[in-house]
Design an enzyme around this catalytic site. Structure first.
Site, PDB file in Angstrom:
ATOM      1  N   GLY A  79       0.776  -1.238   0.000  1.00 43.37           N
ATOM      2  CA  GLY A  79       0.000   0.000   0.000  1.00 43.37           C
ATOM      3  C   GLY A  79       0.805   1.284   0.000  1.00 43.37           C
ATOM      4  O   GLY A  79       0.317   2.315   0.474  1.00 43.37           O
ATOM      5  N   ARG A 123     -14.398 -15.528 -10.622  1.00 36.31           N
ATOM      6  CA  ARG A 123     -14.208 -14.075 -10.727  1.00 36.31           C
ATOM      7  C   ARG A 123     -15.501 -13.271 -10.789  1.00 36.31           C
ATOM      8  O   ARG A 123     -15.595 -12.210 -10.156  1.00 36.31           O
ATOM      9  CB  ARG A 123     -13.374 -13.744 -11.971  1.00 36.31           C
ATOM     10  CG  ARG A 123     -11.898 -13.950 -11.772  1.00 36.31           C
ATOM     11  CD  ARG A 123     -11.127 -13.498 -13.014  1.00 36.31           C
ATOM     12  NE  ARG A 123      -9.880 -14.230 -13.111  1.00 36.31           N
ATOM     13  CZ  ARG A 123      -8.803 -13.964 -12.388  1.00 36.31           C
ATOM     14  NH1 ARG A 123      -8.799 -12.976 -11.524  1.00 36.31           N
ATOM     15  NH2 ARG A 123      -7.709 -14.688 -12.536  1.00 36.31           N
ATOM     16  N   HIS A 127       1.148   0.845 -13.004  1.00 34.40           N
ATOM     17  CA  HIS A 127       1.960  -0.315 -13.407  1.00 34.40           C
ATOM     18  C   HIS A 127       3.429   0.121 -13.467  1.00 34.40           C
ATOM     19  O   HIS A 127       3.729   1.191 -13.988  1.00 34.40           O
ATOM     20  CB  HIS A 127       1.483  -0.816 -14.773  1.00 34.40           C
ATOM     21  CG  HIS A 127       2.230  -2.027 -15.233  1.00 34.40           C
ATOM     22  ND1 HIS A 127       2.004  -3.284 -14.693  1.00 34.40           N
ATOM     23  CD2 HIS A 127       3.202  -2.173 -16.155  1.00 34.40           C
ATOM     24  CE1 HIS A 127       2.819  -4.154 -15.280  1.00 34.40           C
ATOM     25  NE2 HIS A 127       3.554  -3.509 -16.171  1.00 34.40           N
ATOM     26  N   ASP A 168      -3.182  -4.607 -18.133  1.00 34.18           N
ATOM     27  CA  ASP A 168      -2.219  -3.527 -18.317  1.00 34.18           C
ATOM     28  C   ASP A 168      -2.392  -2.802 -19.650  1.00 34.18           C
ATOM     29  O   ASP A 168      -1.431  -2.332 -20.253  1.00 34.18           O
ATOM     30  CB  ASP A 168      -0.775  -4.049 -18.159  1.00 34.18           C
ATOM     31  CG  ASP A 168      -0.529  -4.602 -16.760  1.00 34.18           C
ATOM     32  OD1 ASP A 168      -1.132  -4.081 -15.807  1.00 34.18           O
ATOM     33  OD2 ASP A 168       0.250  -5.560 -16.616  1.00 34.18           O
ATOM     34  N   ALA A 211       8.932   7.379  -8.248  1.00 37.00           N
ATOM     35  CA  ALA A 211       8.204   8.057  -9.338  1.00 37.00           C
ATOM     36  C   ALA A 211       6.712   7.718  -9.281  1.00 37.00           C
ATOM     37  O   ALA A 211       5.860   8.572  -9.542  1.00 37.00           O
ATOM     38  CB  ALA A 211       8.795   7.644 -10.684  1.00 37.00           C
ATOM     39  N   GLU A 212       6.388   6.478  -8.920  1.00 38.68           N
ATOM     40  CA  GLU A 212       4.975   6.075  -8.827  1.00 38.68           C
ATOM     41  C   GLU A 212       4.227   6.959  -7.839  1.00 38.68           C
ATOM     42  O   GLU A 212       3.076   7.343  -8.064  1.00 38.68           O
ATOM     43  CB  GLU A 212       4.856   4.614  -8.366  1.00 38.68           C
ATOM     44  CG  GLU A 212       5.344   3.605  -9.387  1.00 38.68           C
ATOM     45  CD  GLU A 212       5.096   2.159  -8.950  1.00 38.68           C
ATOM     46  OE1 GLU A 212       4.020   1.863  -8.417  1.00 38.68           O
ATOM     47  OE2 GLU A 212       5.997   1.320  -9.130  1.00 38.68           O
TER      48      GLU A 212
HETATM   49  C1  GAR Z   1       3.635  -1.111  -7.333  1.00 40.28           C
HETATM   50  O1  GAR Z   1       4.955  -1.086  -7.806  1.00 40.28           O
HETATM   51  C2  GAR Z   1       2.649  -1.159  -8.500  1.00 40.28           C
HETATM   52  O2  GAR Z   1       3.089  -0.418  -9.602  1.00 40.28           O
HETATM   53  C3  GAR Z   1       2.631  -2.636  -8.804  1.00 40.28           C
HETATM   54  O3  GAR Z   1       2.628  -3.263  -7.556  1.00 40.28           O
HETATM   55  C4  GAR Z   1       3.336  -2.432  -6.617  1.00 40.28           C
HETATM   56  C5  GAR Z   1       2.439  -2.221  -5.428  1.00 40.28           C
HETATM   57  O4  GAR Z   1       3.134  -1.549  -4.402  1.00 40.28           O
HETATM   58  N1  GAR Z   1       1.476  -2.989  -9.570  1.00 40.28           N
HETATM   59  C6  GAR Z   1       1.471  -3.923 -10.505  1.00 40.28           C
HETATM   60  O5  GAR Z   1       2.447  -4.588 -10.792  1.00 40.28           O
HETATM   61  C7  GAR Z   1       0.135  -4.117 -11.207  1.00 40.28           C
HETATM   62  N2  GAR Z   1       0.328  -4.740 -12.481  1.00 40.28           N
HETATM   63  P1  GAR Z   1       2.365  -0.815  -3.251  1.00 40.28           P
HETATM   64  O6  GAR Z   1       1.405  -1.855  -2.654  1.00 40.28           O
HETATM   65  O7  GAR Z   1       3.420  -0.424  -2.277  1.00 40.28           O
HETATM   66  O8  GAR Z   1       1.626   0.348  -3.824  1.00 40.28           O
END
Ligand code: GAR
Length: 212
Positions: free
Chosen positions: A14, A67, A111, A147, A175-176
């Site tokens: 998270g 699902r 992503h 994606d 960066a995210e």
């Molecule tokens: C993040 O790096 C996100 O970009 C990736 O999972 C991580 C979650 O981290 N998502 C994917 O790979 C989805 N295809 P977080 O729980 O610390 O935000």
């Protein structure tokens, strides 16, 4: 003005959720988090939400027969909470086309690659192995295929000699944490028009779309 209600879907740590929590703490940010939903109990993202006083719910995919039933439960819970934009924040389940279609252009995903390169898992190692000089992250509007979907914000980071999967992942994660709040800000403030695979952004600045 009323703030747009977000529903954040998580499966783990998270840290992107935390970036959104922090952004929403600014009263001028155009969105607020109405609900954090996890498909796994006991994950750190849930603790972050509780600490911020945000309602949480666990809906385990294991409790459902397939699902469609799981997604129907997600959908019902999100709508009951008044959610207007769904943010996938490290949510590691594929959503059914029915769920995705019913939310229109109102589901965002982050992503850890510069899409359309490196969809799926193991993105950091695959980027290093490819010999690319840049990697990064993408926030996009979700379409039924994994994606895929109109790209709203991307941030690029260099791939350095000697990078490991972990060192690159850490650089991309920083960066995210800037890119996701920026994408939510754009969508929640009604600045985004979707045209096929393109997002047109009203009054963009170079910084809002291409920062790193
Ligand atoms: C993040 O790096 C996100 O970009 C990736 O999972 C991580 C979650 O981290 N998502 C994917 O790979 C989805 N295809 P977080 O729980 O610390 O935000």
């Amino acid at each position: 003005m009323a703030r747009v209600k977000l529903g954040c879907l998580i499966s783990g740590r998270g840290s992107n959720l935390q970036a959104l929590i922090d952004a929403c703490a600014d009263p001028t940010f155009p969105a607020e988090i109405a609900l954090v939903l996890s498909n796994k109990p006991g994950v750190m993202g849930l603790e972050r939400a509780v600490k911020a006083g945000i309602p949480t719910q666990v809906i385990s995919h294991k409790d459902f027969d397939g699902r469609p039933a799981f997604d129907a439960a997600l959908d019902q819970t999100l709508r009951a909470a008044g959610v207007e934009i769904v943010c996938l924040a490290g949510f590691m389940r594929l959503l059914t086309p029915e769920f995705v279609t019913s939310w229109g252009d109102k589901i965002l995903n982050i992503h850890p690659s510069l899409l359309p390169a490196f969809k799926g898992l193991d993105t950091h190692q695959r980027a290093i192995d490819s010999g690319a000089r840049f990697a990064g992250c993408t926030v996009h509007i979700v379409r039924p295929a994994m994606d895929e979907g109109p790209i709203l914000v991307q941030a690029a980071v260099p791939i350095l000699d000697g990078d490991t999967e972990d060192s690159l992942a850490a650089r991309i994660l920083t960066a995210e944490h800037k890119a996701y709040p920026e994408a939510v800000r754009l969508l929640a403030s009604g600045k985004v028009t979707v045209e096929g695979l393109r997002c047109r952004i009203d009054a963009p600045t170079d910084e809002t779309i291409h920062f790193n």
